[in-house]
Design a protein around this motif. Sequence first.
Motif, mmCIF file in Angstrom:
data_model
loop_
_atom_site.group_PDB
_atom_site.id
_atom_site.type_symbol
_atom_site.label_atom_id
_atom_site.label_comp_id
_atom_site.label_asym_id
_atom_site.label_seq_id
_atom_site.Cartn_x
_atom_site.Cartn_y
_atom_site.Cartn_z
ATOM 1 N N GLY A 42 -65.598 14.527 -33.157
ATOM 2 C CA GLY A 42 -64.459 14.397 -32.271
ATOM 3 C C GLY A 42 -63.234 15.171 -32.695
ATOM 4 O O GLY A 42 -63.073 15.579 -33.844
ATOM 5 N N ALA A 43 -62.328 15.329 -31.727
ATOM 6 C CA ALA A 43 -61.097 16.091 -31.953
ATOM 7 C C ALA A 43 -59.940 15.219 -32.383
ATOM 8 O O ALA A 43 -58.978 15.701 -32.980
ATOM 9 C CB ALA A 43 -60.710 16.830 -30.664
ATOM 10 N N LEU A 44 -60.022 13.941 -32.093
ATOM 11 C CA LEU A 44 -58.867 13.055 -32.257
ATOM 12 C C LEU A 44 -59.160 12.056 -33.365
ATOM 13 O O LEU A 44 -59.558 10.922 -33.114
ATOM 14 C CB LEU A 44 -58.567 12.346 -30.933
ATOM 15 C CG LEU A 44 -58.506 13.280 -29.714
ATOM 16 C CD1 LEU A 44 -58.413 12.485 -28.431
ATOM 17 C CD2 LEU A 44 -57.319 14.230 -29.837
ATOM 18 N N ASN A 59 -57.101 19.931 -26.742
ATOM 19 C CA ASN A 59 -57.607 18.565 -26.645
ATOM 20 C C ASN A 59 -56.510 17.526 -26.757
ATOM 21 O O ASN A 59 -55.552 17.718 -27.509
ATOM 22 C CB ASN A 59 -58.643 18.318 -27.755
ATOM 23 C CG ASN A 59 -60.014 18.846 -27.376
ATOM 24 O OD1 ASN A 59 -60.449 18.706 -26.251
ATOM 25 N ND2 ASN A 59 -60.692 19.450 -28.354
ATOM 26 N N PRO A 60 -56.646 16.421 -26.042
ATOM 27 C CA PRO A 60 -57.690 16.141 -25.061
ATOM 28 C C PRO A 60 -57.478 16.957 -23.796
ATOM 29 O O PRO A 60 -56.337 17.141 -23.356
ATOM 30 C CB PRO A 60 -57.531 14.645 -24.783
ATOM 31 C CG PRO A 60 -56.089 14.364 -25.044
ATOM 32 C CD PRO A 60 -55.698 15.283 -26.168
ATOM 33 N N ILE A 61 -58.554 17.439 -23.217
ATOM 34 C CA ILE A 61 -58.408 18.261 -22.019
ATOM 35 C C ILE A 61 -58.136 17.389 -20.791
ATOM 36 O O ILE A 61 -57.731 17.912 -19.750
ATOM 37 C CB ILE A 61 -59.637 19.151 -21.787
ATOM 38 C CG1 ILE A 61 -60.929 18.314 -21.695
ATOM 39 C CG2 ILE A 61 -59.734 20.195 -22.886
ATOM 40 C CD1 ILE A 61 -62.137 19.138 -21.275
ATOM 41 N N LEU A 62 -58.350 16.082 -20.907
ATOM 42 C CA LEU A 62 -57.978 15.171 -19.835
ATOM 43 C C LEU A 62 -57.791 13.767 -20.396
ATOM 44 O O LEU A 62 -58.659 13.252 -21.095
ATOM 45 C CB LEU A 62 -59.045 15.141 -18.743
ATOM 46 C CG LEU A 62 -58.719 14.264 -17.524
ATOM 47 C CD1 LEU A 62 -57.492 14.799 -16.780
ATOM 48 C CD2 LEU A 62 -59.909 14.167 -16.583
ATOM 49 N N THR A 63 -56.638 13.183 -20.102
ATOM 50 C CA THR A 63 -56.362 11.783 -20.411
ATOM 51 C C THR A 63 -55.147 11.354 -19.583
ATOM 52 O O THR A 63 -54.371 12.197 -19.129
ATOM 53 C CB THR A 63 -56.087 11.559 -21.909
ATOM 54 O OG1 THR A 63 -55.995 10.152 -22.169
ATOM 55 C CG2 THR A 63 -54.793 12.224 -22.345
ATOM 56 N N HIS A 64 -55.013 10.053 -19.398
ATOM 57 C CA HIS A 64 -53.816 9.518 -18.739
ATOM 58 C C HIS A 64 -53.064 8.554 -19.654
ATOM 59 O O HIS A 64 -52.116 7.906 -19.201
ATOM 60 C CB HIS A 64 -54.200 8.784 -17.439
ATOM 61 C CG HIS A 64 -54.398 9.692 -16.269
ATOM 62 N ND1 HIS A 64 -54.310 9.256 -14.967
ATOM 63 C CD2 HIS A 64 -54.681 11.023 -16.185
ATOM 64 C CE1 HIS A 64 -54.545 10.254 -14.136
ATOM 65 N NE2 HIS A 64 -54.777 11.347 -14.853
ATOM 66 N N ARG A 65 -53.460 8.466 -20.914
ATOM 67 C CA ARG A 65 -52.841 7.450 -21.766
ATOM 68 C C ARG A 65 -51.356 7.718 -22.027
ATOM 69 O O ARG A 65 -50.616 6.799 -22.360
ATOM 70 C CB ARG A 65 -53.605 7.330 -23.081
ATOM 71 C CG ARG A 65 -53.681 8.569 -23.930
ATOM 72 C CD ARG A 65 -54.343 8.237 -25.270
ATOM 73 N NE ARG A 65 -54.583 9.424 -26.063
ATOM 74 C CZ ARG A 65 -55.797 9.929 -26.311
ATOM 75 N NH1 ARG A 65 -56.861 9.345 -25.818
ATOM 76 N NH2 ARG A 65 -55.935 11.004 -27.052
#
Length: 521
Positions: free
Chosen positions: A179-181, A232-238
């Motif tokens: 993972g990236a995170l 990254n992240p290439i998509l999140t809404h947090r």
Amino acid sequence: MKTFTNPIISGFYPDPSVCRVEDKYYLVTSSFEYFPGIPIFESEDLVNWKQIGHVLDRPSQLNLDSTPCSKGIYAATIRYDKGLFYVVTTFVESKTGERRNFYVTAEDPAGAWSEPNWLVGAPGIDPSLFFDDDGKVYYTGNRVPPNGPLYHKHVEIWMQELDLERKELVGERVSLWDGALKQIHAQEGPHQFKRNGYYYLVIAEGGTGFTHSVTIARSPSLSGPYEVCKMNPILTHRHLGKKYPITNVGHGDFVETQHGDWWMVCLASRPYGGPYRNMGRESFLVPVIWEDDWPVVSPGIGRVELEMERPKLTEKKWSSLPACDSFDSPILDQTWISIRTPRDDFWSLKDRPGFLRLKAKQETITEQVNPSFIGRRQQHMSFDIRTKMTFYPQEQEEAGIVLLQNSDFHYRFVKTMNKGNSVIQLIKRENGIDTIVTELKINAGDIYLKVEADQQNYSFYVAIESENWSLVSENIDGRILSSDVAGGFTGMVMGMYCTSNGKKSETVADFDWFEYNPVSY
């Protein structure tokens, strides 16, 4: 600009995976403890989807006996190669039990699908298959790192070749990426694809709740090492806050159209009445472009929106489903599902033609069993449902409507016999404890039941004559029907129910019709 409305499949249809075959698209989602398992959809424009069946529609394929709520069938992946469709998925036996992975195949995505091919030595969840240019096939999943986790829920993505003739994993097992995170946790949902000389590995990170996300890495070699995308992240809404109208975005799968455009399907939720997600996790669509051989998801916006520019594909709408199921067909519509694998014929469309007959099983919806329940998913924030039922109960038998989050959190709106009196009861079950909210005497065999949901406010009605409604309970709290209160991963399911509460019985409940209508207040 022509637009479409997200979600593309509303209600409890999470973990979408998509593939294209010529000019048609196919999508599958998770189904957990519900039967049949893995609904499958078809589309020609990525926006309008029609359910064409279930992948796991036979008891021989899917043994859900004693499976706890929110366990069972987890995220599936659908792929196609050389005239054959493949769906690979995880069966989660229990909270602490084994995670077993298997795949099934079909020439026709509408079925019938094969019996499961169980894969020995395949730990983890959310598997995927990748068909490389040289004809080899690879299985990808997640697992605890061989040297042990470095932090809570630290897992890695691994890969191994799959021999389709022997139907088993072969060769070396390769660690690909953790993972990236770092320390975000729960690296899962891997999908691989190849583009412009690079192998891409897209995964979900951060858990399936508010911190959910999509991350990606690439390599000129399938086995790595993988370069991590700096975006990254290439998509999140947090980062948008819990009050944003779309939350917990993640678990993406990419697809390229026949015209060379790229799109991603992903899961997300639409909370309402506060941070409550009664509909569970739904399937959304978002555009993708490429810059420097990296994907840019929802370019210029960076998020999933309720209204977005539609794909450059010829629109193909399907006939809408009728609001009312009159049970006149000899086959139960594929919208309907039951809880766990049916082990007896507890329902019938033939015993009384034009009616759905439910037999009063001893099992109850408060247990981890297969009760006499036929339900459908909630798909709108506000709705009303109604049905006409014929039922003559013996003492403590009950039948009617259930609004179900799980066995410990639900509402039962039922007719029963209590101390010699025929009554209507609204029963609230919270944290495994039943409370009778309202009890009303009624002396009729044929009755009408209705539930109106104004977002999180539920009102319950009964009638002896059509549309002559009497209020039973008003503005009942619907938040217990959210996984945010009840726990788990599923959305609300509503439907018809009949039980003898532990005793042998020949009693039946006949439902003349069941109607579901979205409502705008």
